[in-house]
Design a protein around this motif. Structure first.
Motif, PDB file in Angstrom:
ATOM      1  N   ILE A  22       5.275   8.728  -1.873  1.00 29.42           N
ATOM      2  CA  ILE A  22       4.186   8.963  -0.922  1.00 29.42           C
ATOM      3  C   ILE A  22       4.669   9.143   0.520  1.00 29.42           C
ATOM      4  CG2 ILE A  22       2.144   7.910   0.145  1.00 29.42           C
ATOM      5  CD1 ILE A  22       1.402   6.802  -2.587  1.00 29.42           C
ATOM      6  N   PRO A  23       5.528   8.269   1.078  1.00 26.65           N
ATOM      7  CA  PRO A  23       5.976   8.469   2.463  1.00 26.65           C
ATOM      8  C   PRO A  23       6.663   9.813   2.680  1.00 26.65           C
ATOM      9  CG  PRO A  23       6.513   6.256   1.746  1.00 26.65           C
ATOM     10  CD  PRO A  23       6.065   7.004   0.529  1.00 26.65           C
ATOM     11  N   GLY A  24       7.463  10.259   1.720  1.00 25.70           N
ATOM     12  CA  GLY A  24       8.137  11.550   1.855  1.00 25.70           C
ATOM     13  C   GLY A  24       7.154  12.701   1.898  1.00 25.70           C
ATOM     14  N   GLN A  25       6.127  12.623   1.063  1.00 28.35           N
ATOM     15  CA  GLN A  25       5.102  13.667   1.054  1.00 28.35           C
ATOM     16  C   GLN A  25       4.342  13.691   2.376  1.00 28.35           C
ATOM     17  OE1 GLN A  25       4.652  15.954  -1.289  1.00 28.35           O
ATOM     18  NE2 GLN A  25       6.213  15.102  -2.644  1.00 28.35           N
ATOM     19  N   LEU A  26       4.012  12.518   2.902  1.00 22.77           N
ATOM     20  CA  LEU A  26       3.286  12.450   4.169  1.00 22.77           C
ATOM     21  C   LEU A  26       4.156  12.928   5.329  1.00 22.77           C
ATOM     22  CD1 LEU A  26       1.426   9.023   3.812  1.00 22.77           C
ATOM     23  CD2 LEU A  26       0.419  11.318   3.752  1.00 22.77           C
TER      24      LEU A  26
END
Length: 245
Positions: A180-184
Motif C-alpha cells: 500500500i505505501p508504495g502504491q500511494l
C-alpha cells in the motif's frame, strides 16, 4: 389433557443432575476427541493466522522510506481505494503463486519434515530470481541485485510462516499492507522528494530483509519446530486425501 410429562432420569440430559448418564469408555472418549478436533478447528486456524501475522509484521519496517515519499497533503479518497485494491491484488496473487502453491506442492510430494528448510529456501530463491526481470525495465545491475536480496529475505520469511502455520492468510495480509505505501507514493508523490531511495538506504533495507529472513530460517530449525510442522502438514495431507474418498 395432561398438565405435564415426566421423562424420568432423562431429565439429567438437560439438567446434568447425575453423572451416570455419561459413558467414560475408551471408545466414547476417542469419538469425543475427534468431535473436539472438528469443533475447534476454526479456533486453531485463527490462532495460527494470528501467530503468522505477528511473525510477518517486522517486514513492514521496510515500508518506512515509501511512507516518507507520500504527499499526504494531496491524497484523494479514490486514490487510496485504487492503491488498496492494487495492493490487494498483488499481495494475494503473489503469495498464492509464489508461496502457497509451490510450498504446498513440495510438502505434499516429499512428505518429509526434514525438507521443510529446503522448501523454504528453494521457494525464496525462485522469488528472488524473478527480480532479474527488472533488467528488462532498464534497472541497473546494482539495483537489481539489491532487489533480489530483499526479495530473497522476504521470500524466506513468508515461506517459513506458511510452512510453520499451515495457512497463507498471514502472508497475504502483510504483503498487501506492505504494498500500500508504495502504491500511494507512486500515485501521490511528495513534492521535492527524490523518486528513489539512495544507495545507502537500499543497502540498509536489503540488510534488514535478509536479517529478518535469516531469523525466520533459524526459527524453523529450533528443537520442536520440525515435529510441529510434521504434525500440522500430515493432518492437512490426510484431510485432503479423505475429502477425495
Amino acid at each position: 389433557r395432561a398438565v405435564s410429562y415426566d421423562c424420568g432420569d432423562e431429565n439429567s440430559l438437560t439438567l446434568w443432575s447425575t453423572p451416570f448418564d455419561f459413558c467414560f469408555g475408551e471408545h466414547t472418549l476417542r469419538a469425543f476427541r475427534e468431535w473436539l478436533k472438528g469443533e475447534y478447528a476454526g479456533s486453531l486456524k485463527s490462532k495460527n493466522t494470528g501467530r503468522g501475522i505477528l511473525m510477518m509484521l517486522p517486514v513492514l519496517v521496510l515500508t518506512v522510506p515509501e511512507i516518507g515519499r507520500i504527499g499526504f497533503d494531496h491524497v484523494k479518497p479514490e486514490g487510496i481505494l485504487f492503491a488498496v485494491l492494487t495492493a490487494l491484488v498483488g499481495g494475494v496473487g503473489e503469495e498464492a503463486a509464489f508461496r502457497a502453491m509451490p510450498c504446498a506442492w513440495l510438502t505434499k510430494e516429499k512428505r518429509n519434515g526434514k525438507d521443510f528448510l529446503k522448501h523454504a529456501s528453494l521457494v525464496a530463491l525462485i522469488f528472488a530470481l524473478l527480480r532479474l526481470t527488472d533488467l528488462l525495465a532498464r534497472a541497473s545491475v546494482v539495483d537489481t541485485l539489491l532487489g533480489m536480496g530483499s526479495s530473497f529475505g522476504y521470500g524466506l520469511l513468508a515461506a517459513a510462516v506458511f510452512l510453520r502455520c499451515g495457512t497463507i492468510l498471514p502472508c497475504m495480509i502483510v504483503h498487501t499492507l506492505y504494498n500500500i505505501p508504495g502504491q500511494l507514493a507512486t500515485a501521490f508523490p511528495r513534492e521535492g522528494m527524490a523518486p528513489d531511495e539512495t544507495l545507502s538506504t537500499k543497502l540498509i533495507l536489503t540488510g534488514i530483509a535478509l536479517l529478518i529472513g535469516s531469523l525466520s530460517y533459524l526459527y524453523l530449525k529450533r528443537g520442536n519446530a520440525e515435529a510441529e510442522m510434521n504434525s500440522l502438514w500430515a493432518e492437512k495431507w490426510n484431510a485432503n486425501e479423505n475429502s477425495k474418498v
